[in-house]
Motif scaffolding. Structure first.
Motif, mmCIF file in Angstrom:
data_model
loop_
_atom_site.group_PDB
_atom_site.id
_atom_site.type_symbol
_atom_site.label_atom_id
_atom_site.label_comp_id
_atom_site.label_asym_id
_atom_site.label_seq_id
_atom_site.Cartn_x
_atom_site.Cartn_y
_atom_site.Cartn_z
ATOM 1 N N GLY A 453 0.856 -1.186 0.000
ATOM 2 C CA GLY A 453 0.000 0.000 0.000
ATOM 3 C C GLY A 453 0.888 1.229 0.000
ATOM 4 N N PHE A 454 0.825 1.980 -1.100
ATOM 5 C CA PHE A 454 1.775 3.092 -1.260
ATOM 6 C C PHE A 454 1.605 4.151 -0.166
ATOM 7 N N GLU A 455 0.371 4.442 0.212
ATOM 8 C CA GLU A 455 0.164 5.466 1.247
ATOM 9 C C GLU A 455 0.564 4.959 2.635
ATOM 10 N N ARG A 456 0.490 3.645 2.851
ATOM 11 C CA ARG A 456 0.988 3.110 4.137
ATOM 12 C C ARG A 456 2.507 3.285 4.189
ATOM 13 N N LEU A 457 3.164 3.065 3.062
ATOM 14 C CA LEU A 457 4.610 3.313 2.998
ATOM 15 C C LEU A 457 4.890 4.790 3.284
ATOM 16 N N MET A 458 4.091 5.666 2.666
ATOM 17 C CA MET A 458 4.286 7.107 2.862
ATOM 18 C C MET A 458 4.076 7.501 4.327
ATOM 19 N N LEU A 459 3.119 6.854 4.995
ATOM 20 C CA LEU A 459 2.911 7.126 6.422
ATOM 21 C C LEU A 459 4.188 6.818 7.186
ATOM 22 N N PHE A 460 4.771 5.671 6.869
ATOM 23 C CA PHE A 460 5.962 5.251 7.600
ATOM 24 C C PHE A 460 7.138 6.191 7.324
ATOM 25 N N VAL A 461 7.354 6.494 6.061
ATOM 26 C CA VAL A 461 8.530 7.285 5.689
ATOM 27 C C VAL A 461 8.422 8.727 6.188
ATOM 28 N N THR A 462 7.217 9.280 6.186
ATOM 29 C CA THR A 462 7.080 10.685 6.593
ATOM 30 C C THR A 462 6.800 10.856 8.086
ATOM 31 N N GLY A 463 6.423 9.752 8.752
ATOM 32 C CA GLY A 463 6.093 9.847 10.175
ATOM 33 C C GLY A 463 4.752 10.522 10.430
ATOM 34 N N MET A 464 3.970 10.752 9.366
ATOM 35 C CA MET A 464 2.659 11.379 9.542
ATOM 36 C C MET A 464 1.708 10.375 10.210
ATOM 37 N N GLY A 465 0.687 10.893 10.876
ATOM 38 C CA GLY A 465 -0.182 10.013 11.648
ATOM 39 C C GLY A 465 -1.484 9.659 10.951
ATOM 40 N N ASN A 466 -1.828 10.396 9.884
ATOM 41 C CA ASN A 466 -3.119 10.163 9.243
ATOM 42 C C ASN A 466 -2.924 10.016 7.740
ATOM 43 N N ILE A 467 -3.458 8.932 7.192
ATOM 44 C CA ILE A 467 -3.249 8.609 5.774
ATOM 45 C C ILE A 467 -3.817 9.697 4.848
ATOM 46 N N ARG A 468 -4.772 10.484 5.345
ATOM 47 C CA ARG A 468 -5.335 11.588 4.541
ATOM 48 C C ARG A 468 -4.287 12.659 4.252
ATOM 49 N N ASP A 469 -3.225 12.658 5.049
ATOM 50 C CA ASP A 469 -2.224 13.716 4.907
ATOM 51 C C ASP A 469 -1.022 13.305 4.060
ATOM 52 N N VAL A 470 -1.041 12.103 3.499
ATOM 53 C CA VAL A 470 0.090 11.698 2.649
ATOM 54 C C VAL A 470 -0.336 11.469 1.198
ATOM 55 N N ILE A 471 -1.559 11.850 0.857
ATOM 56 C CA ILE A 471 -2.051 11.772 -0.515
ATOM 57 C C ILE A 471 -2.684 13.126 -0.819
ATOM 58 N N PRO A 472 -2.425 13.691 -2.011
ATOM 59 C CA PRO A 472 -2.907 15.048 -2.258
ATOM 60 C C PRO A 472 -4.428 15.194 -2.122
ATOM 61 N N PHE A 473 -5.165 14.246 -2.666
ATOM 62 C CA PHE A 473 -6.620 14.384 -2.661
ATOM 63 C C PHE A 473 -7.272 13.129 -2.082
ATOM 64 N N PRO A 474 -7.331 13.037 -0.748
ATOM 65 C CA PRO A 474 -7.824 11.809 -0.124
ATOM 66 C C PRO A 474 -9.297 11.537 -0.439
ATOM 67 N N ARG A 475 -9.587 10.282 -0.680
ATOM 68 C CA ARG A 475 -10.968 9.822 -0.860
ATOM 69 C C ARG A 475 -11.322 8.936 0.320
ATOM 70 N N THR A 476 -12.240 9.393 1.139
ATOM 71 C CA THR A 476 -12.674 8.622 2.311
ATOM 72 C C THR A 476 -14.191 8.744 2.387
ATOM 73 N N PRO A 477 -14.853 7.937 3.242
ATOM 74 C CA PRO A 477 -16.309 8.034 3.302
ATOM 75 C C PRO A 477 -16.751 9.494 3.479
#
Ligand code: 4AD
Ligand code: MG
Length: 482
Positions: A453-477
């Protein structure tokens, strides 16, 4: 002024060609000064650091300098000078300033102060202009590039698998329908159900949850391939680790068994992390400082490991490798299990592990990434290779600190009869997957693959806590505005 080519700010800051004429283009971060001198800091996204523009008020109209406000966009011609101020070595002495777009100072949503990540999500059209999202966007780009570079260097071929599909690879029924039928008045069969034969593709179709099944077809001829595409899941989980639209990297390798699969996955993750350390030093440093600042008020025991230290730690240690059954044993004997601290109690073999369990194994027990293998077949997908025990399959999940599952994969069942039996047990329609089953009919081989999961990798590498913050345009419910 003669036309000169623009210089990116990141390159300019490294330049020592003092006196050279340059053109800088970007957006204003701050402006300050007095009657003698005006300082403007600008950023163009090329790097974390801003360039300082020095303007002599005598050379520019008052009106022009007034229109230079935070967020406005400029072209600045000038000469490179050695900076007098501390913290930077280079600045630009302006000779001409062109304001392209004004930014009403009172209305501009981004003020030169700290904004919450939640607020920035509401102004996704401007959050690229913050240091945090600039850093994340640059790291994302580097990670995309590193994915292709890793597989290319190993002779893997990149395959584009379809985004619109008629099959549910993971069998979880979490698909977004794709249809051109009128939702108000769809054509119906005699029994009242929708007649999908009259739809665009003459069948029921959805957005893909995984490119794996098509990837397997390619691997059965090209040997080693990978897909890297968007995947879509209509699971209604509002967590910090789930998106409805995310990007997944899925390598698939003929003649690989589970052990080869694990080795490749571990090498791949380490390559990506090393690439980030080697190519994104400024951005990682910024994100590390940000994290330290954010956790300043937490007690020492709850603070996470410093970001760069954490990345190096993963590089320097072998991942632990244990079976699901061993993991369940560890969890059953664990303190939080005995003290009833897990939200979901572990009930022995067959329990679908929750992220709290995964994180206990990684963060408390092993204190490093863990690869769990040989899960019960009931909690895994139909295509996984069946072990001789009749109970487990050759699955592997890679669990990371702070994240939980970052990779899911398996060796595939290459035996047609066994695969068909499993599909029957699950009540799957074999006819519609005839093209997949054909790979087991004609020249089948042992093979394996996984999905990162590319955004899970991005969470790890950036240390960010929320997956919405590592993708430019998050799609969530309930969110798809931008
Ligand atoms: O474990 P998953 O569901 O595996 C597959 O889709 C396989 N077909 C992969 C394969 O073997 N080729 O998903 C793989 C990874 C997970 O480990 C996780 O990192 C990520 O995709 N993932 C998500 N990321 C963000 N939001 C979601 N809703 C995700 N669901 C899975
Ligand atoms: Mg999974």
């Amino acid at each position: 002024m003669s036309k000169i080519k623009k210089t990116k700010i990141a390159d300019l800051l490294k330049s020592e060609e003092f006196g050279k004429e340059v053109l800088v283009q970007g957006w204003v971060r701050t402006k300050r000064g007095n009657k003698q001198v005006v300082f403007i800091t600008m950023n163009d996204g090329s790097g974390m650091n801003n360039i300082q523009i020095v303007a002599d008020p005598a050379m520019f109209s008052e009106e022009l300098l007034k229109s230079v406000t935070t967020g406005s966009s400029l072209s600045v011609y000038g000469t490179i000078a050695q900076s007098q101020g501390s913290g930077q070595t280079v600045e630009v002495m302006a000779t001409e300033i062109i304001v392209h777009g004004l930014a009403d100072a009172d209305k501009y949503p981004l003020q030169p102060k700290k904004h919450s990540l939640e607020f920035l999500r509401e102004i996704a059209h401007l959050r690229f202009r913050t240091n945090t999202f600039g850093a994340i966007a640059r790291i994302r780009h580097n990670m995309i590039f590193a994915v292709h570079s890793f597989f290319n260097s190993k002779g893997f071929y990149n395959i584009h698998t379809p985004i619109i599909t008629a099959s549910d690879c993971e069998g979880a029924g979490e698909m977004f329908r794709v249809s051109t039928l009128n939702p108000k008045n769809p054509p119906l069969n005699e029994d009242g159900s929708v007649d999908w034969k009259q739809d665009f593709f003459a069948r029921e179709t959805s957005l893909t949850v995984s490119g794996q099944l098509e990837g397997e077809l390619a691997a059965m001829a090209m040997s080693e391939i990978y897909t890297f595409g968007p995947t879509f899941r209509a699971e209604n989980s509002n967590t910090t680790r789930h998106l409805a639209e995310f990007w997944m990297i899925e390598p698939e390798m003929a003649f690989y068994e589970l052990e080869d699969n694990m080795n490749l996955a571990e090498e791949f993750l380490k390559y990506l992390i090393k690439y980030a350390l080697d190519h994104c030093a400024d951005d990682l440093r910024f994100l590390s400082d940000r994290l330290i600042e954010e956790e300043r008020n937490k007690p020492q025991s709850e603070r996470s490991m410093e970001l760069i230290e954490k990345l190096k730690f993963v590089l320097d240690n072998d991942f632990a490798r244990i079976t699901y059954t061993e993991a369940v044993d560890i969890l059953m004997k664990s303190k939080p299990q005995k003290e009833g601290k897990f939200q979901y109690q572990v009930k022995g073999f067959g329990t679908d592990l929750q992220s709290e369990h995964e994180r206990y194994l990684v963060e408390k027990h092993f204190k490093k990434p863990v690869i769990l293998t040989d899960y019960p077949k009931e909690i895994k997908s139909f295509y996984m290779k069946q072990n001789d025990d009749g109970l487990t399959v050759r699955a592997m999940d890679i669990l990371f600190p702070g994240i939980g599952e970052i990779i899911g994969g398996s060796q595939r069942e290459e035996n047609l009869e066994k695969l068909e039996t499993r599909m029957d047990e699950l009540g799957m329609e074999k006819e519609s997957l005839w093209w997949y089953l054909d790979t087991r009919r004609f020249g089948t081989v042992p093979h394996a693959g996984f999905g990162l999961g590319f955004e899970r990798l991005m969470l790890f590498v950036t240390g960010m806590g929320n997956i919405r913050d590592v993708i430019p345009f998050p799609r969530t419910p309930k969110t798809a505005e931008f």
